[in-house]
Design a protein around this motif. Structure first.
Motif, mmCIF file in Angstrom:
data_model
loop_
_atom_site.group_PDB
_atom_site.id
_atom_site.type_symbol
_atom_site.label_atom_id
_atom_site.label_comp_id
_atom_site.label_asym_id
_atom_site.label_seq_id
_atom_site.Cartn_x
_atom_site.Cartn_y
_atom_site.Cartn_z
ATOM 1 N N ALA A 94 1.317 3.123 1.545
ATOM 2 C CA ALA A 94 0.497 3.498 2.700
ATOM 3 C C ALA A 94 0.574 4.999 2.971
ATOM 4 C CB ALA A 94 0.946 2.726 3.939
ATOM 5 N N GLY A 95 1.781 5.561 2.892
ATOM 6 C CA GLY A 95 1.935 6.984 3.125
ATOM 7 C C GLY A 95 1.173 7.818 2.116
ATOM 8 N N ALA A 96 1.202 7.391 0.851
ATOM 9 C CA ALA A 96 0.504 8.130 -0.199
ATOM 10 C C ALA A 96 -1.006 8.086 -0.021
ATOM 11 C CB ALA A 96 0.888 7.572 -1.565
ATOM 12 N N LEU A 97 -1.514 7.030 0.612
ATOM 13 C CA LEU A 97 -2.959 6.855 0.765
ATOM 14 C C LEU A 97 -3.484 7.308 2.124
ATOM 15 C CD1 LEU A 97 -3.351 3.336 -0.916
ATOM 16 C CD2 LEU A 97 -3.865 5.577 -1.918
ATOM 17 N N GLY A 98 -2.598 7.840 2.960
ATOM 18 C CA GLY A 98 -3.031 8.287 4.275
ATOM 19 C C GLY A 98 -3.292 7.165 5.254
ATOM 20 N N LEU A 99 -2.664 6.017 5.025
ATOM 21 C CA LEU A 99 -2.848 4.863 5.897
ATOM 22 C C LEU A 99 -1.756 4.829 6.970
ATOM 23 C CD1 LEU A 99 -3.665 2.228 3.128
ATOM 24 C CD2 LEU A 99 -5.285 3.378 4.656
ATOM 25 N N ASN A 100 -1.898 3.919 7.907
ATOM 26 C CA ASN A 100 -0.927 3.800 8.985
ATOM 27 C C ASN A 100 0.277 3.003 8.482
ATOM 28 O OD1 ASN A 100 0.443 2.644 11.409
ATOM 29 N ND2 ASN A 100 -1.067 3.917 12.425
ATOM 30 N N SER A 101 1.377 3.693 8.236
ATOM 31 C CA SER A 101 2.550 3.035 7.653
ATOM 32 C C SER A 101 3.221 2.090 8.635
ATOM 33 C CB SER A 101 3.548 4.085 7.163
ATOM 34 O OG SER A 101 3.946 4.940 8.216
ATOM 35 N N GLU A 102 3.069 2.322 9.944
ATOM 36 C CA GLU A 102 3.688 1.426 10.930
ATOM 37 C C GLU A 102 2.995 0.064 10.940
ATOM 38 O OE1 GLU A 102 3.119 3.882 14.269
ATOM 39 O OE2 GLU A 102 4.817 5.200 13.808
ATOM 40 N N LEU A 103 1.669 0.066 10.897
ATOM 41 C CA LEU A 103 0.938 -1.194 10.824
ATOM 42 C C LEU A 103 1.220 -1.900 9.508
ATOM 43 C CD1 LEU A 103 -1.172 -3.271 11.713
ATOM 44 C CD2 LEU A 103 -2.948 -1.708 10.867
ATOM 45 N N THR A 104 1.234 -1.141 8.407
ATOM 46 C CA THR A 104 1.522 -1.720 7.094
ATOM 47 C C THR A 104 2.881 -2.399 7.099
ATOM 48 O OG1 THR A 104 0.285 0.114 6.113
ATOM 49 C CG2 THR A 104 1.608 -1.220 4.630
ATOM 50 N N GLU A 105 3.865 -1.731 7.685
ATOM 51 C CA GLU A 105 5.216 -2.291 7.738
ATOM 52 C C GLU A 105 5.257 -3.550 8.595
ATOM 53 O OE1 GLU A 105 9.774 -0.730 8.429
ATOM 54 O OE2 GLU A 105 8.166 0.192 9.593
ATOM 55 N N ALA A 106 4.569 -3.557 9.712
ATOM 56 C CA ALA A 106 4.563 -4.736 10.576
ATOM 57 C C ALA A 106 4.006 -5.952 9.837
ATOM 58 C CB ALA A 106 3.743 -4.460 11.835
ATOM 59 N N VAL A 107 2.883 -5.764 9.144
ATOM 60 C CA VAL A 107 2.288 -6.873 8.393
ATOM 61 C C VAL A 107 3.226 -7.323 7.281
ATOM 62 C CG1 VAL A 107 0.350 -7.595 6.939
ATOM 63 C CG2 VAL A 107 -0.068 -6.141 8.940
ATOM 64 N N ALA A 108 3.825 -6.369 6.577
ATOM 65 C CA ALA A 108 4.729 -6.711 5.476
ATOM 66 C C ALA A 108 5.935 -7.502 5.968
ATOM 67 C CB ALA A 108 5.187 -5.432 4.778
ATOM 68 N N LEU A 109 6.497 -7.106 7.090
ATOM 69 C CA LEU A 109 7.673 -7.799 7.616
ATOM 70 C C LEU A 109 7.339 -9.199 8.114
ATOM 71 C CD1 LEU A 109 9.373 -4.871 9.557
ATOM 72 C CD2 LEU A 109 10.229 -5.963 7.468
ATOM 73 N N ALA A 110 6.093 -9.411 8.543
ATOM 74 C CA ALA A 110 5.704 -10.706 9.109
ATOM 75 C C ALA A 110 5.101 -11.658 8.097
ATOM 76 C CB ALA A 110 4.703 -10.494 10.243
#
Length: 381
Positions: free
Chosen positions: A78-94
């Motif tokens: 997400a960081g490499a693509l300019g995406l929101n890493s906090e949202l990405t992490e939330a979805v990944a953890l859930a």
């Protein structure tokens, strides 16, 4: 953080089903991540397995360690693509919150038992957990996550054309997650991070369990060149370090391929915002076709030599009996469920409603607790 135009901006979030005051120090997606981490369902992942039953060994992955690994990979992409890493992490953890004890084996058994009552799906169950079953807050059931996080949990594997009546369909009727479209790019990243993580750690766990050898996996695409690179750099390296160095390179190949391929796809599609990503009609986060073919070969190897290995199949048969025995036992005598479940049972109208409560209870069990309950109620381990 500097976000790309197609990233999900927390300032533009569609909000929560139940309105809340903003946090002084945390973005809405940070808050979602923290609620997921502090949930009971997340803690239980510590004692739920991927492939091996929880008591098999301390070094094999559990749903918890897998979820943490997925989140780490997802944040990097997400960081490499300019995406929101906090949202990405939330979805990944859930993404694995809805899994039953005993991995996919438990899910298959529970789905068969629930077939007359709407079936069972771990993805729909995850939505049910974060919107209904977690009951800690005074103002609402569930975690009251943002629309974007819920959408990501529901749709990280793609559009949902036929949502099960419980979980997804029920919640969607109250809070439309636009199930017919793809999820935002952040959730798509979480889905591919899941693929990367489990392919790598299943190779490592299978080697550790002795289900296949280093020589066998070194014949696989991506994996073979990684072993060869390690042998060139460190001839005669001991087995443990050799495996680690090789498989971390496999990780790197997959992550770099997703980043490079997705950058090109995003540049070609040029979505003007996050909603444009959802409406493209195809994923923007992807492996290249060449690497996807190689990953499919690795998956086929793991299916044959790990997921269908004789020792794993025997274990699958044994743990299937546990859930197959517990479900009818609780259906016949719901009083066996804990006291704090009795209110829901008293309110249940009909067999299907009762079956859903029993499924919720069994799905929430850890491997260890399911085995203990089976031993206590049925009399055998």
């Amino acid at each position: 953080m500097d976000l790309a135009p197609y990233a999900c901006d927390p300032a533009q979030s569609r909000g929560r089903l139940f309105a809340e005051e903003s946090s002084t120090f945390r973005s809405p997606f940070q808050r979602d991540r923290d609620r997921i981490i502090h949930s009971s369902a997340f803690r239980r992942l510590k004692h739920k397995t991927q492939v091996f039953v929880e008591h098999e060994g301390d070094y094999f992955r559990t749903r918890l360690t897998h979820s943490i690994e997925v989140a780490q990979v997802a944040r990097t992409i997400a960081g490499a693509l300019g995406l929101n890493s906090e949202l990405t992490e939330a979805v990944a953890l859930a993404h694995d919150l809805g899994h039953t004890p005993f991995g996919h084996t438990g899910e298959e058994v529970l789905d068969a038992l629930m077939a007359p009552h709407g079936g069972f799906d771990h993805n729909a169950q995850a939505i049910r957990i974060v919107t209904t079953l977690e009951r800690h807050y005074a103002d609402f059931d569930g975690l009251n996550l943002t629309w974007e996080t819920l959408e990501g949990i529901a749709k990280h594997n793609g559009p949902v054309s036929d949502p099960l009546p419980y979980g997804l369909a029920d919640y969607n009727a109250r809070h439309d997650l636009e199930l017919s479209t793809h999820a935002g790019a952040e959730a798509q990243v979480a889905a591919l991070a899941d693929d990367i993580a489990y392919n790598n750690h299943d190779l490592m766990d299978g080697l550790r369990a002795g289900l296949f050898s280093d020589a066998e996996v070194a014949a696989l695409p991506i994996v073979g060149p990684a072993y060869a690179a390690v042998d060139r750099l460190w001839p005669g390296l001991d087995t443990k370090r050799r495996r680690h160095e090789a498989l971390r390179r496999v990780f790197g190949v997959m992550v770099c391929d997703v980043i490079d391929t997705s950058r090109a796809r995003l540049a070609g599609a040029a979505p003007k915002d996050a909603q444009a990503v959802r409406l493209l009609g195809h994923p923007v986060i992807a492996f290249s076709p060449a690497v996807m073919r190689e990953i499919d070969e690795i998956r086929a190897f793991l299916f044959k030599h790990m997921y269908r290995a004789p020792s794993v199949m025997l274990e699958r048969e044994q743990v299937s009996v546990v859930i197959a025995d517990l479900f009818p036992l609780y259906m016949q005598d719901p009083g066996l469920l804990p006291e704090d479940w009795q209110g829901a049972i008293e309110r249940a109208e009909g067999t299907t409603a009762l079956a859903r409560i029993v499924a919720d209870y069994i799905a929430g069990m850890t491997d260890r607790f399911a085995l203990q309950e089976h031993a206590r109620l049925v009399g055998c381990a």
